[in-house]
Write an enzyme that holds these catalytic residues in place. Structure first.
Site, PDB file in Angstrom:
ATOM      1  CG  HIS A   1      -4.109 -11.082   3.436  1.00  0.00           C
ATOM      2  ND1 HIS A   1      -4.137 -11.619   4.794  1.00  0.00           N
ATOM      3  CD2 HIS A   1      -3.437 -11.730   2.489  1.00  0.00           C
ATOM      4  CE1 HIS A   1      -3.293 -12.493   4.854  1.00  0.00           C
ATOM      5  NE2 HIS A   1      -2.767 -12.861   3.658  1.00  0.00           N
TER       6      HIS A   1
ATOM      7  N   GLY B   1      -8.676 -10.944   4.727  1.00  0.00           N
ATOM      8  CA  GLY B   1      -9.150 -12.459   4.305  1.00  0.00           C
ATOM      9  C   GLY B   1      -8.702 -12.533   3.055  1.00  0.00           C
TER      10      GLY B   1
END
Length: 195
Positions: free
Chosen positions: A120, A89
């Site tokens: 991420h 995220g």
């Protein structure tokens, strides 16, 4: 199997599935999971975001659930934990700026305790300087960061469902990889799931 103690590093706009699903899966098999966020304490909430693949050039983003933290960031000691989970995220973009977050990640890497990072989340691994000489995968947009950090890139399959293991590190590109990613992380933890 005795349950292990797992630390999860999150922040506002962590990816909804990438925090909720692993948190619940690890609890389901008997592990203790402490979800923490810099600047927040047990009982506080982080907002999540739902990322989806809808045919655009990148993922879409929508509001997710609120996720309640169950431990206080300032009170945790990484040496008390057996494994680390870093969801993706947008949270990794800024929690990697926190020196204690990076020290926590370095502790797990130096001790070679299992680390599971997805999407991420690998931005935190890059910032901590723990990817040199490793092979890993991530959301494809993170590939330049991973390679610049000295890691070998493991390709992402068409369904984003693969996970890569290199020693104590297991990485995955996005939430469709949860079955493979969590299975491999649990194997590193010594968790046995009978068929």
């Amino acid at each position: 199997m005795a349950g292990k103690k797992i630390l999860m590093l999150v922040g506002d706009f962590v990816e909804d599935y990438e925090v909720m699903v692993p948190f619940q899966m690890l609890l389901m098999v008997g592990h203790t999971v402490h979800a923490v966020c810099p600047g927040k304490k047990a009982g506080d909430k982080v907002r999540t975001a739902v990322h989806d693949f809808e045919g655009d050039q990148t993922y879409s983003e929508k509001p997710g659930h609120n996720f309640t933290l169950n431990a206080t960031f300032d009170e945790i000691r990484p040496e008390d934990y057996d494994g680390l989970v870093i969801p993706g995220g947008r949270a990794p973009e800024y929690i990697r700026l926190n020196a204690k977050v990076l020290d926590i990640v370095r502790h797990f890497a130096q001790a070679q305790k299992p680390i599971a990072s997805i999407c991420h989340g690998q931005l935190v691994l890059v910032a901590a300087g723990v990817l040199q000489g490793r092979t890993c995968t991530a959301y494809p947009a993170i590939k330049p960061d991973v390679v610049a950090a000295g890691a070998s890139w493991a390709d992402v399959n068409d369904t984003f469902s693969n996970a890569e293991v290199d020693g104590y590190l297991v990485t995955a590109p996005a939430w469709p990889a949860h079955p493979a990613w969590m299975r491999k992380f649990m194997e590193l933890l010594g968790t046995r799931i009978e068929p």
